[in-house]
Design an enzyme around this catalytic site. Structure first.
Site, PDB file in Angstrom:
ATOM      1  N   GLY A 161      16.427   3.807   5.660  1.00  0.00           N
ATOM      2  CA  GLY A 161      17.591   4.471   6.262  1.00  0.00           C
ATOM      3  C   GLY A 161      18.670   3.468   6.612  1.00  0.00           C
ATOM      4  O   GLY A 161      19.862   3.688   6.370  1.00  0.00           O
ATOM      5  N   GLU A 188       5.269   2.322  13.839  1.00  0.00           N
ATOM      6  CA  GLU A 188       4.845   3.599  13.282  1.00  0.00           C
ATOM      7  C   GLU A 188       3.761   3.340  12.234  1.00  0.00           C
ATOM      8  O   GLU A 188       3.990   2.640  11.252  1.00  0.00           O
ATOM      9  CB  GLU A 188       6.036   4.293  12.618  1.00  0.00           C
ATOM     10  CG  GLU A 188       5.669   5.608  11.998  1.00  0.00           C
ATOM     11  CD  GLU A 188       6.838   6.290  11.315  1.00  0.00           C
ATOM     12  OE1 GLU A 188       7.556   5.618  10.548  1.00  0.00           O
ATOM     13  OE2 GLU A 188       7.030   7.490  11.541  1.00  0.00           O
ATOM     14  N   GLY A 228      13.090   9.540   5.471  1.00  0.00           N
ATOM     15  CA  GLY A 228      12.168   8.482   5.079  1.00  0.00           C
ATOM     16  C   GLY A 228      12.075   7.461   6.194  1.00  0.00           C
ATOM     17  O   GLY A 228      12.319   7.763   7.359  1.00  0.00           O
ATOM     18  N   SER A 229      11.766   6.246   5.809  1.00  0.00           N
ATOM     19  CA  SER A 229      11.511   5.220   6.813  1.00  0.00           C
ATOM     20  C   SER A 229      12.812   4.674   7.397  1.00  0.00           C
ATOM     21  O   SER A 229      13.875   4.738   6.775  1.00  0.00           O
ATOM     22  CB  SER A 229      10.718   4.081   6.182  1.00  0.00           C
ATOM     23  OG  SER A 229      11.454   3.544   5.107  1.00  0.00           O
ATOM     24  N   THR A 230      12.704   4.126   8.585  1.00  0.00           N
ATOM     25  CA  THR A 230      13.878   3.591   9.265  1.00  0.00           C
ATOM     26  C   THR A 230      14.475   2.412   8.489  1.00  0.00           C
ATOM     27  O   THR A 230      15.698   2.268   8.413  1.00  0.00           O
ATOM     28  CB  THR A 230      13.521   3.205  10.711  1.00  0.00           C
ATOM     29  OG1 THR A 230      13.194   4.407  11.422  1.00  0.00           O
ATOM     30  CG2 THR A 230      14.672   2.529  11.429  1.00  0.00           C
ATOM     31  N   CYS A 289       6.340  12.398  10.565  1.00  0.00           N
ATOM     32  CA  CYS A 289       7.319  11.533  11.233  1.00  0.00           C
ATOM     33  C   CYS A 289       7.315  11.758  12.736  1.00  0.00           C
ATOM     34  O   CYS A 289       7.545  10.833  13.502  1.00  0.00           O
ATOM     35  CB  CYS A 289       8.700  11.793  10.669  1.00  0.00           C
ATOM     36  SG  CYS A 289       9.060  13.543  10.555  1.00  0.00           S
ATOM     37  N   LYS A 316      16.154  13.782  -5.239  1.00  0.00           N
ATOM     38  CA  LYS A 316      15.081  12.907  -5.715  1.00  0.00           C
ATOM     39  C   LYS A 316      13.846  13.086  -4.847  1.00  0.00           C
ATOM     40  O   LYS A 316      13.841  12.732  -3.676  1.00  0.00           O
ATOM     41  CB  LYS A 316      15.503  11.446  -5.633  1.00  0.00           C
ATOM     42  CG  LYS A 316      14.476  10.539  -6.303  1.00  0.00           C
ATOM     43  CD  LYS A 316      14.643   9.090  -5.939  1.00  0.00           C
ATOM     44  CE  LYS A 316      13.685   8.661  -4.857  1.00  0.00           C
ATOM     45  NZ  LYS A 316      12.269   8.812  -5.218  1.00  0.00           N
ATOM     46  N   GLU A 323      17.050  11.182   8.617  1.00  0.00           N
ATOM     47  CA  GLU A 323      15.886  11.588   9.412  1.00  0.00           C
ATOM     48  C   GLU A 323      14.841  10.516   9.195  1.00  0.00           C
ATOM     49  O   GLU A 323      14.320  10.380   8.103  1.00  0.00           O
ATOM     50  CB  GLU A 323      15.346  12.936   8.925  1.00  0.00           C
ATOM     51  CG  GLU A 323      16.369  14.051   8.902  1.00  0.00           C
ATOM     52  CD  GLU A 323      16.586  14.678  10.271  1.00  0.00           C
ATOM     53  OE1 GLU A 323      15.913  14.265  11.235  1.00  0.00           O
ATOM     54  OE2 GLU A 323      17.434  15.564  10.367  1.00  0.00           O
TER      55      GLU A 323
HETATM   56  P1  NAD Z   1      10.524   5.616   2.238  1.00  0.00           P
HETATM   57  O1  NAD Z   1      11.659   5.385   3.156  1.00  0.00           O
HETATM   58  O2  NAD Z   1       9.922   4.461   1.599  1.00  0.00           O
HETATM   59  O3  NAD Z   1      10.938   6.602   1.074  1.00  0.00           O
HETATM   60  C1  NAD Z   1      11.589   7.825   1.297  1.00  0.00           C
HETATM   61  C2  NAD Z   1      12.329   8.211   0.046  1.00  0.00           C
HETATM   62  O4  NAD Z   1      13.371   7.273  -0.183  1.00  0.00           O
HETATM   63  C3  NAD Z   1      11.501   8.206  -1.200  1.00  0.00           C
HETATM   64  O5  NAD Z   1      11.938   9.252  -2.032  1.00  0.00           O
HETATM   65  C4  NAD Z   1      11.836   6.875  -1.818  1.00  0.00           C
HETATM   66  O6  NAD Z   1      11.656   6.880  -3.201  1.00  0.00           O
HETATM   67  C5  NAD Z   1      13.282   6.716  -1.475  1.00  0.00           C
HETATM   68  N1  NAD Z   1      13.763   5.341  -1.372  1.00  0.00           N
HETATM   69  C6  NAD Z   1      13.065   4.224  -1.028  1.00  0.00           C
HETATM   70  N2  NAD Z   1      13.855   3.152  -1.036  1.00  0.00           N
HETATM   71  C7  NAD Z   1      15.094   3.571  -1.359  1.00  0.00           C
HETATM   72  C8  NAD Z   1      16.353   2.929  -1.484  1.00  0.00           C
HETATM   73  N3  NAD Z   1      16.498   1.616  -1.271  1.00  0.00           N
HETATM   74  N4  NAD Z   1      17.425   3.672  -1.810  1.00  0.00           N
HETATM   75  C9  NAD Z   1      17.309   4.990  -2.001  1.00  0.00           C
HETATM   76  N5  NAD Z   1      16.143   5.657  -1.892  1.00  0.00           N
HETATM   77  C10 NAD Z   1      15.039   4.960  -1.571  1.00  0.00           C
HETATM   78  O7  NAD Z   1       9.507   6.442   3.114  1.00  0.00           O
HETATM   79  P2  NAD Z   1       8.159   7.080   2.662  1.00  0.00           P
HETATM   80  O8  NAD Z   1       7.155   5.993   2.654  1.00  0.00           O
HETATM   81  O9  NAD Z   1       8.310   7.898   1.459  1.00  0.00           O
HETATM   82  O10 NAD Z   1       7.932   8.071   3.868  1.00  0.00           O
HETATM   83  C11 NAD Z   1       7.413   7.661   5.066  1.00  0.00           C
HETATM   84  C12 NAD Z   1       8.499   7.464   6.089  1.00  0.00           C
HETATM   85  O11 NAD Z   1       9.363   8.573   6.185  1.00  0.00           O
HETATM   86  C13 NAD Z   1       7.943   7.296   7.484  1.00  0.00           C
HETATM   87  O12 NAD Z   1       8.532   6.198   8.099  1.00  0.00           O
HETATM   88  C14 NAD Z   1       8.310   8.574   8.201  1.00  0.00           C
HETATM   89  O13 NAD Z   1       8.453   8.453   9.556  1.00  0.00           O
HETATM   90  C15 NAD Z   1       9.544   8.972   7.533  1.00  0.00           C
HETATM   91  N6  NAD Z   1       9.722  10.416   7.603  1.00  0.00           N
HETATM   92  C16 NAD Z   1      10.668  10.906   8.443  1.00  0.00           C
HETATM   93  C17 NAD Z   1      10.841  12.270   8.548  1.00  0.00           C
HETATM   94  C18 NAD Z   1      11.887  12.849   9.450  1.00  0.00           C
HETATM   95  O14 NAD Z   1      12.199  14.019   9.333  1.00  0.00           O
HETATM   96  N7  NAD Z   1      12.478  12.109  10.346  1.00  0.00           N
HETATM   97  C19 NAD Z   1      10.089  13.145   7.779  1.00  0.00           C
HETATM   98  C20 NAD Z   1       9.134  12.609   6.937  1.00  0.00           C
HETATM   99  C21 NAD Z   1       8.978  11.234   6.852  1.00  0.00           C
END
Ligand code: NAD
Ligand code: MN
Length: 822
Positions: free
Chosen positions: A249, A397, A244-246, A300, A191, A266
């Site tokens: 996660g 962050e 994605g975000s902590t 990130c 996704k 991650e």
């Molecule tokens: P996000 O966590 O909101 O979304 C990430 C992904 O998860 C998206 O595809 C989103 O649609 C999906 N998602 C959201 N809620 C979900 C749920 N409850 N269940 C399943 N999937 C869900 O983050 P974002 O706003 O898209 O990205 C920014 C964040 O990602 C920042 O906090 C950044 O630090 C982190 N990030 C980390 C890395 C890494 O490698 N560690 C890389 C890039 C971004």
């Protein structure tokens, strides 16, 4: 304007990359379907979502909004495909992956332009960084597909993998996910992020072009609540890989707890960028630009906390402001632009909110004098000075082009400030003094440390976090283990003589205990027969031996003041152990923390101590064997075999202590990457009930061999073999606090360990419900978990009971990037 005028001002003219081929490509295909089984299908909902160009705020196209019915269809397709893909020879998978890499290169400009249009990042970055790294990732992993059989013997693919990625590096994150998954023989449902699906859709087309078998890669666009959550909860998905975000996660950790799904996360970061006073400040300025204004700070691992040694702080800040004044921000397709647009209005608003909060908190904000374009979602490079380390802009962050700076005086202060965060994704260290830089690098709790460079990535070198930045690695050999599992797990466990009530020739437990009564054995009923006045034998009661708990090198009584009975094979009480509680665990964790110097000692020294423990165990072999018999009723021979296996196991990890080393990567740049296996920290562990001694030793030995300190809950049923060990530890020079033992109820104590913020990892060998409990509770500080879901291991079997799996669970890889050679 004539040539002379241009020389006068040195102004850049516009140098736009043409958008037409990408826009035409979109027009021909819209509205996009979902990619399932190598076909474009309409979403079950019949609904579509606008895809926006953030530099204009205008729609580019429409993508399908998948829902749980589509997730079901995609998972079913992936499952069916796995049947053959999982058995496809590595060489064949390598050929497909090689073809994918080639096709990425063939379409590189289209992909770069699409990515810039969709995400708002500059074409300079998508063209020179994102897309080349995507191709590199597939080439690199094609190699691992080829080598899997020889380099990962005994491992097999996990199965169907659900992958969820963010919007900041849309195609690159896709590559980081899909390449290792396919290389190891898994199939995928991916996704993309809601705002950035377009390059994933072009990637789907490439899957058709290379004629990848149908169902191996499936791509579902849509909303998190419809697609992401359904994927996470789907019962036929074997692993979730998330970036994605902590916060999200953490919710995924909870949602998958107890399901048996493998998980890698991650997550976010607030990475330090440390500048010592002997650094080359002009290089530092360019480094900062790459650290925090690269990708508009939506990285990130962005170097978002500038930590500068006090005596050069003013000079550096002046230089930095001058440089910020010259940064060029605007149309992402302009080849001479440094910064593009923020991905979405929501994200822009969040950056504005956090910046306003920073100002309110009393920090000083500075932005260049030029103005941002008013159309589209732009935010200027921003610098905060006079920031206090506890404020929210120093801790939260921001995920935007916002740098906060703080000063330090000494290297020790720099390390303390750097580690003053719940995250641990990356760090960069700037100094012309190699000794200083390499002294600081191991002290920083982060998965990547860049020396005199920043934001370097390569497929050869794993990437991932410490602490709340998540667990698991992407890239490198270590990243492959996220997509495989030991083959024996599926084939079931050969339990050997675990329940061996006399399944081995020899004396049974009952016989041995009976024999004890005559022979005055070390354990059992210790009868003395001294002669009294009359000369008749007097039977004295045995001297009570109550094993205590073992904390900070001392034998301690339980805080509760209660004991629990330990029953032997014949259901009679064979002893008592302390009823440990929350307070005992807390004391043990504190002791384990205080012993963290263990990791800094030499591996030679750790090996010596493990050998010494083995030596002292050998001296007491008979006593330990009898103890096993007494608790389990197994035959004496069988028990001796367990003690012998424990001694051998201690030897194995003594051997490994100075051999489980890192590697040196040669990424395609002028430098080397030192991939160091570092201890995780404090590991809490609950031991299995079968093999009361061997189970204990099999968990404790690898953990301490790698430099961790441990808090161990011994087998609940048969804890006495573990508590007997403290007398061995006491005579083996093991420093206080390295091993702490708290007896009591396994699940209650494990859940205290899992809740504890100062425990960095938890290993749990218990029931399926207990596994769920532990995984759920561990989401608090995102500790690493290793649980057995109630499936036993055969601890006598070398493939299951010892080896690299245990060492991997005992370590996390830190990649230190060091300039090297010419
Ligand atoms: P996000 O966590 O909101 O979304 C990430 C992904 O998860 C998206 O595809 C989103 O649609 C999906 N998602 C959201 N809620 C979900 C749920 N409850 N269940 C399943 N999937 C869900 O983050 P974002 O706003 O898209 O990205 C920014 C964040 O990602 C920042 O906090 C950044 O630090 C982190 N990030 C980390 C890395 C890494 O490698 N560690 C890389 C890039 C971004
Ligand atoms: Mn978009």
């Amino acid at each position: 304007m004539n040539v002379m005028d241009i020389f006068e001002t040195m102004e850049y003219g516009p140098a736009p990359e043409a958008a037409t081929p990408a826009l035409d490509w979109l027009k021909q295909r819209q509205p996009f379907g979902l990619f399932i089984n190598n076909q474009w299908v309409k979403p079950a909902s019949g609904q579509y979502l606008d895809s926006i160009n953030p530099s204009t705020g205008k729609p580019l196209t429409q993508v399908a909004a998948a829902n749980s019915a589509d997730v079901d269809a995609a998972v079913a397709a992936a499952r069916a495909a796995f049947e053959s893909w999982g058995k496809t020879p590595g060489h064949v998978r390598a050929r497909y992956m090689y073809a994918i890499a080639r096709h990425i290169q063939k379409h590189s400009r289209l992909l770069a332009v699409l990515e810039s249009l969709d995400n708002g990042k500059s074409i300079r970055e998508t063209r020179d960084l994102d897309i080349p790294l995507v191709a590199r990732h597939f080439y690199y992993h094609a190699g691992w597909a080829q080598l899997m059989d020889s380099q990962l013997p005994g491992y097999e693919p996990v199965g169907v993998v659900g992958q969820i990625i963010p919007w900041n590096f849309p195609l690159l994150m896709l590559a980081w996910k899909i390449a290792p998954a396919l290389a190891m023989g898994n199939t995928v449902v991916l996704k993309p992020a809601r705002y950035t699906s377009l390059t994933a859709l072009k990637f789907a087309e490439i899957m058709q072009e290379v004629e990848l078998p149908a169902g191996v890669v499936n791509i579902l666009t849509g909303e998190a609540s419809q697609v992401g959550e359904a994927l996470v909860r789907h019962p036929d998905v074997n692993k979730i890989a998330f970036t994605g975000s902590t916060d999200v996660g953490r919710s995924i950790r909870r949602a998958t707890a107890g399901s048996g799904k493998k998980l890698s996360l991650e997550l976010g970061g607030k990475s330090p960028f440390i500048v010592f006073d002997d650094a080359d400040l002009d290089s530092v300025v360019e480094g900062v630009v790459d650290a925090i204004w690269f990708n508009q700070g939506q990285v990130c691992c962005a170097g978002s906390r500038l930590l500068v040694q006090e005596d050069v702080a003013d000079r550096l800040i002046d230089k930095l402001r001058a440089r910020m004044e010259k940064l060029r921000l605007g149309n992402p397709l302009d080849k001479a632009v440094d910064m593009g647009a923020i991905v979405s209005p929501g994200q822009l608003k969040e950056i504005q909110r956090l910046v306003a909060q920073g100002v309110e908190e009393g920090a000083e904000m500075w932005q260049p004098s030029w103005a941002c374009p008013t159309e589209g979602y732009f935010f200027p490079p921003t610098l905060f000075t006079n920031v206090s380390p506890a404020t929210s802009i120093a801790q939260v962050e921001i995920f935007g082009p916002v740098l906060v700076s703080m000063t330090f005086r000494t290297p020790a202060e720099a390390v303390a400030l750097a580690n003053n965060t719940r995250y641990g994704l990356a760090a960069s260290v700037w100094s012309e003094n190699i000794n200083l830089a390499l002294d600081v690098a191991p002290k920083i709790k982060a998965g990547s440390v860049w020396v005199n460079c920043t934001n370097m990535f390569d497929a050869s070198s794993g990437f991932g976090g410490y602490r709340e930045s998540g667990f698991g690695r992407e890239g490198g050999k270590e990243g492959l283990y996220e997509y495989v599992r030991p083959a024996w797990e599926r084939h079931g466990v050969n339990t050997g003589s675990v329940n061996g009530h006399a399944d081995v020739e020899g004396m049974t437990g009952a016989e041995l205990i009976a024999q004890d009564e005559d022979s005055n054995g070390a354990i059992g009923r210790n009868e003395l027969r001294p002669y009294g006045d009359s000369g008749n034998a007097v039977t004295l009661p045995p001297i009570d031996r109550t094993p205590k708990m073992f904390i900070k090198g001392k034998q301690v009584r339980p805080d509760s003041g209660y004991s629990r009975d330990v029953y032997g094979a014949e259901h009679h009480v064979v002893g008592q152990v302390g009823e440990g509680n929350r307070k005992d665990i807390r004391n043990a964790v504190e002791a384990a923390h205080a012993a963290s110097g263990w990791a800094a000692g030499t591996t030679h020294n750790r090996a010596q101590i493990l050998y010494y423990i083995a030596e002292n165990l050998e001296i007491r072999q008979d006593e330990f064997a009898r103890r096993i018999v007494q608790q389990t009723g197994r035959s004496y021979e069988d028990a001796v075999r367990e003690v012998q296996a424990s001694i051998s196991r201690l030897f194995s990890y003594a051997a490994w202590a100075d051999k489980y080393e890192g590697v040196v990567h040669r990424p395609p740049l002028r430098g080397v990457v030192l991939a160091m296996n570092e201890a995780i920290g404090v590991i809490g562990m609950a031991c299995p009930d079968d093999y009361p001694l061997l189970g204990f030793v099999s968990l404790v030995a690898p953990a301490i061999a790698m430099g961790n300190t441990v808090v161990v809950v011994p087998s609940q049923q048969s804890p006495l073999s573990a508590t007997d060990c403290y007398q061995v530890f006491e005579t083996s020079d093991l420093p206080d606090g390295v091993v702490n033992i708290v007896t009591g109820e396994r699940d209650a104590l494990s859940s205290v360990l899992a809740d504890h913020d100062d425990v960095d990892a938890i290993w749990y060998s218990g029931t399926a419900e207990g596994s769920k409990l532990v995984e759920m509770a561990s989401a608090g500080n995102m500790k690493r978990t290793w649980v057995y879901y109630g499936h036993p291991r055969n601890w006598l079997d070398l493939a299951q009971g010892e080896g690299e799996e245990f060492l991997r669970e005992s370590t996390q890889v830190k990649n230190i990037w060091v300039p090297y050679g010419e």
